[in-house]
Design a protein around this motif. Structure first.
Motif, mmCIF file in Angstrom:
data_model
loop_
_atom_site.group_PDB
_atom_site.id
_atom_site.type_symbol
_atom_site.label_atom_id
_atom_site.label_comp_id
_atom_site.label_asym_id
_atom_site.label_seq_id
_atom_site.Cartn_x
_atom_site.Cartn_y
_atom_site.Cartn_z
ATOM 1 N N ILE A 10 -3.021 7.704 5.637
ATOM 2 C CA ILE A 10 -2.473 8.683 4.696
ATOM 3 C C ILE A 10 -1.134 9.243 5.182
ATOM 4 N N PHE A 19 6.360 5.677 12.533
ATOM 5 C CA PHE A 19 6.078 6.032 11.143
ATOM 6 C C PHE A 19 7.141 5.427 10.237
ATOM 7 N N PHE A 58 9.324 6.166 7.757
ATOM 8 C CA PHE A 58 9.882 7.331 7.076
ATOM 9 C C PHE A 58 10.445 6.978 5.703
ATOM 10 N N GLN A 100 6.251 2.289 2.820
ATOM 11 C CA GLN A 100 6.691 3.644 3.141
ATOM 12 C C GLN A 100 5.493 4.564 3.367
ATOM 13 N N GLY A 101 5.632 5.451 4.358
ATOM 14 C CA GLY A 101 4.652 6.525 4.505
ATOM 15 C C GLY A 101 3.426 6.204 5.331
ATOM 16 N N GLN A 110 11.473 13.554 -2.328
ATOM 17 C CA GLN A 110 10.850 13.110 -1.087
ATOM 18 C C GLN A 110 9.832 12.002 -1.366
ATOM 19 N N LEU A 111 9.120 12.115 -2.490
ATOM 20 C CA LEU A 111 8.144 11.079 -2.828
ATOM 21 C C LEU A 111 8.842 9.740 -3.032
ATOM 22 N N GLY A 170 10.921 9.007 0.609
ATOM 23 C CA GLY A 170 10.135 9.084 1.833
ATOM 24 C C GLY A 170 10.562 10.267 2.681
ATOM 25 N N LEU A 171 9.845 10.451 3.775
ATOM 26 C CA LEU A 171 10.111 11.606 4.631
ATOM 27 C C LEU A 171 11.419 11.464 5.398
ATOM 28 N N ASP A 181 3.459 17.290 3.592
ATOM 29 C CA ASP A 181 3.735 16.659 4.876
ATOM 30 C C ASP A 181 3.206 15.224 4.929
ATOM 31 N N LEU A 182 2.296 14.874 4.023
ATOM 32 C CA LEU A 182 1.684 13.549 4.078
ATOM 33 C C LEU A 182 2.676 12.466 3.667
ATOM 34 N N GLY A 183 2.610 11.334 4.366
ATOM 35 C CA GLY A 183 3.420 10.192 3.975
ATOM 36 C C GLY A 183 2.896 9.566 2.692
ATOM 37 N N ARG A 184 1.581 9.628 2.518
ATOM 38 C CA ARG A 184 0.949 9.024 1.348
ATOM 39 C C ARG A 184 0.029 10.025 0.661
ATOM 40 N N ASP A 209 -0.718 10.163 -2.283
ATOM 41 C CA ASP A 209 -1.547 9.484 -3.285
ATOM 42 C C ASP A 209 -2.887 9.042 -2.714
ATOM 43 N N ARG A 210 -2.966 8.977 -1.373
ATOM 44 C CA ARG A 210 -4.222 8.508 -0.769
ATOM 45 C C ARG A 210 -5.065 9.673 -0.265
ATOM 46 N N TRP A 261 -7.473 10.998 -1.398
ATOM 47 C CA TRP A 261 -8.908 10.805 -1.642
ATOM 48 C C TRP A 261 -9.591 10.095 -0.477
ATOM 49 N N HIS A 262 -8.828 9.472 0.396
ATOM 50 C CA HIS A 262 -9.438 8.848 1.571
ATOM 51 C C HIS A 262 -10.114 9.884 2.464
#
Lengths: 299, 423
Positions: free
Chosen positions: A187, A203, A205, A229-230, B44-45, B48-49, B117-120, B122-123, B125-126
């Motif tokens: 995640i 990571f 980024f 990504q991410g 950011q989405l 990316g970060l 802060d999460l990279g994903r 969308d996930r 739910w994990h």
């Protein structure tokens, strides 16, 4: 509701909707939107053989679409009776960083921004204090007198802090000692990156970019298949090679033979001999991670 | 029953839209900042970060810093709950709910800060047990998910139940909320302790891997949280006709006073341990307080924080701060000081130098800052609306007794007709 207040309310609501739409506008550029299949992809350990086949097919399709070549993606399992370990001869290492670049080419890391799994420290003789090391040395030629070179990569610990902290079990240790990441499950919280005492995790980024002609088509699910990504990634002892009996790319390219790799469960392997006969040490022994990555001086 | 509750919610929602021009201006202003933040998050989405100041070297920044600070604010509601429910303090009794609503708003902000802060994201739910994979009890982050969401539910239940019974004009049944209040006291301590353990548990980061981090978190939280409540109560007193006594504020002052002393004392302990020994593990502390090898981005920040904390402590100890103007100054200094110390002063130096001794500094980008401001604005908006709903209920101005059938009829004819047929 009278006419005036109706008009006023409508105006406020319309302005609100317009403002929210304007706020969301950057999402129009969302290109690498993941497929429904990827979104619903189960955890690696829960995939049935049939589902794994579909997942591998999906990955091949994606790679083909993105990079224009059909990859050979497999789910390679650990071999029975094998536990890998690595040893690095600090007397021999000359700090040429060939391993760093061979790793990038082998493992399909992003080239821009470039992600590297191996970091070589130029250390002044007489200390192992890494704060005294130079990470960005750019001398005309190596080695320089008065220094030794210490490459650091994932230590594939017996007691890995990164695995312990992951909130979703997206990273774990396999029976051959390799700590792997399920790139479709991570995640991207980067807690593992904070936990690693060897700064071995990287990571994504932003969306990784690899020139089409530089993609390595020989891929493994838990290894070098392209990431998105991410999510996190890191050294996995070249799973796509070592689980087929080959050496890792960093070892093969090393011009001085400073890198040694093999099965510690086989008492006659080169690595077992080194661990038995050389005065080996591990980095930061005091943090209790029990690395499978050893260093030694030959003289 | 359900119908009554629905009508209660409906009237609360309606009253949130009603207010004078100052109220609308304030909310409108917050909405604009929220939208700017939303816009920044969308960017950011997409990209990316990478558009934050974070890197592989400093992999957490202002998001996690704000998160850590706000967990403290949320936990501090307990400093109103304990005097009221354990020591039966009369002055604070009616004010407890404002503290709990602040906790709810703070937790909402915490959850948003973690999400951005999460990279994903969308996930996410994990992380949900059963359908995802939840690394419990191994990961301290999974503990944090449990305690934060649990705390949110506890506080929503307590506030919601008390307000609802007040609205209905009946006394709350003790069994429905007293047990939760006491669970909530322990729970409040747990949220901040677990958040501290997120850091403390990392053996590879000596700056965090110290037993004092947990106690320091609590001490600073119990300073900044009640300080924030003192300011909030005065705003409530000024903008509504709700009666908040000076004595209540002074009771909170003595709480802030003691917590601030403990906070500064623990800071001294840490500084001594880091610097007197002179071992290599003090690099992060050296970077934070003095700068390291020519890098000193955090030095002005931490000394500002320390100065603010010391001035605030002095003010709080002097009889001067019995006057509200000085008390307010002391509170503002304490909040800003602790925000810097807990945020930039705790999260960032943990990453500098890296475990391999590399020195890379961190400065938040504009986009990152906008996201933070957006979340703060959203939290303030939630708190404002919660207050807008609860103040008239507590005053008895909004209650079942003054429900008008016509009002419901206008808003939702369907409900009205269903009411008619059922009766």
């Amino acid at each position: 509701m009278d006419r005036r207040s109706f008009l006023r309310t409508s105006a406020v609501v319309a302005a609100g909707i317009a403002a929210i739409a304007a706020g969301l506008a950057p999402l129009r550029d969302l290109k690498n939107f993941e497929s429904v299949e990827e979104f619903l992809q189960k955890h690696y350990k829960e995939l049935t053989p049939e589902e794994m086949k579909q997942a591998l097919e999906r990955i091949s399709r994606e790679v083909e679409r993105q990079y224009g070549l059909r990859p050979h993606v497999r789910d390679l399992k650990p071999m029975d009776g094998v536990e890998f370990a690595y040893a690095l001869n600090l007397t021999r290492c000359i700090g040429c960083r060939k391993c760093v670049h061979a790793c990038v080419a082998e493992n399909n890391q992003s080239r821009n921004p470039e992600i590297q799994y191996i970091r070589v420290l130029k250390m002044p003789n007489g200390t192992l204090d890494m704060e005294k090391g130079d990470h960005n040395y750019a001398t005309e030629s190596v080695p320089e007198k008065g220094f030794f070179y210490m490459p650091v990569q994932c230590h594939q610990c017996h007691n890995p802090p990164c695995v312990k902290v992951c909130p979703v079990e997206a990273t774990w240790q396999e029976s051959d000692g390799i700590t792997v990441i399920d790139y479709d499950w991570c995640i991207g919280c980067r807690y593992c990156e904070a936990a690693c005492p060897y700064w071995a995790r990287r990571f994504n980024f932003t969306e990784p970019s690899i020139p089409r002609d530089q993609v390595n088509p020989n891929m493994a699910y838990l290894g070098n298949r392209p990431r998105h990504q991410g999510v996190m990634e890191k050294c996995h002892f070249c799973i796509q090679r070592t689980r087929e009996g080959k050496y890792p790319a960093c070892l093969e390219v090393c011009p001085t033979g400073a890198r040694k790799f093999g099965n510690v469960l086989d008492p006659n392997s080169e690595i077992s001999q080194i661990l038995k006969n050389k005065r080996v040490f591990v980095l930061k022994e005091e943090v209790g991670t029990l690395p499978r990555f050893f260093y030694y001086f030959d003289v | 029953m359900i119908k009554n509750y629905f009508r209660f919610l409906l009237r609360c929602a309606r009253i949130a839209l009603v207010g004078d021009w100052r109220y609308h201006l304030w909310l409108g202003w917050l909405a604009v900042i929220c939208l700017l933040g939303l816009n920044a998050w969308c960017k950011q989405l997409v990209h990316g970060l990478i558009i934050t100041g974070m890197s592989d070297q400093v992999s957490w920044g202002v998001y996690i810093a704000n998160f850590t600070f706000l967990v403290g604010v949320a936990a501090a509601a307990v400093m109103l709950v304990i005097p009221v429910y354990v020591y039966k303090n009369k002055e604070l009794h009616d004010l407890v709910i404002f503290g709990e609503l602040l906790a709810v708003s703070a937790i909402i902000m915490c959850l948003l800060f973690v999400t951005v802060d999460l990279g994903r994201p969308d996930r996410f739910w994990h992380m949900i047990p059963v359908i995802g994979k939840f690394n419990f009890p191994g990961s301290m982050l999974s503990w944090d998910v449990i305690v934060l969401n649990g705390y949110l539910i506890l506080n929503l239940h307590i506030c919601g139940y008390l307000l609802y019974t007040q609205y209905q004009g009946r006394a709350p049944s003790k069994w429905f909320y007293i047990p939760f209040v006491f669970v909530g006291i322990v729970w409040a301590v747990s949220i901040h302790t677990v958040t501290a353990f997120l850091y403390v548990g990392l053996g590879g980061r000596p700056f965090w891997n110290s037993a004092i981090v947990g106690p320091r978190f609590l001490a600073s939280a119990f300073t900044a949280g009640p300080a924030l409540i003192i300011l909030a109560l005065q705003i409530i007193r000024r903008t509504t006709d709700y009666h908040v006594t000076d004595r209540a504020l002074l009771t909170l002052r003595s709480i802030v006073q003691v917590s601030m002393l403990v906070n500064v004392f623990l800071l001294l302990n840490e500084v001594f341990k880091e610097f007197y020994t002179g071992d290599l593990h003090a690099s992060s502390a050296r970077y934070l307080f003095l700068g390291l090898h020519g890098h000193h981005a955090l030095v002005p920040w931490i000394w500002t924080a320390i100065a603010f904390n010391l001035i605030s402590m002095t003010l709080l100890l002097l009889p001067l701060s019995r006057s509200l103007r000085w008390l307010d100054l002391a509170c503002v200094l304490a909040i800003v000081g602790i925000w810097i110390e807990k945020g930039m002063g705790l999260v960032v130096p943990g990453f500098v130098p890296t475990p391999l001794g590399e020195l890379v500094e961190y400065t938040p980008t504009l986009n990152e800052t906008l996201i933070c401001l957006g979340i703060w604005a959203f939290g303030l908006m939630c708190y404002t609306i919660f207050l807008r709903m609860s103040v008239p209920i507590l005053q008895g101005k909004l209650s079942k007794a003054n429900e008008t059938p016509g009002e419901i009829n206008r808003v939702c004819p369907a409900i009205q007709s269903r009411t008619a047929t059922s009766t």
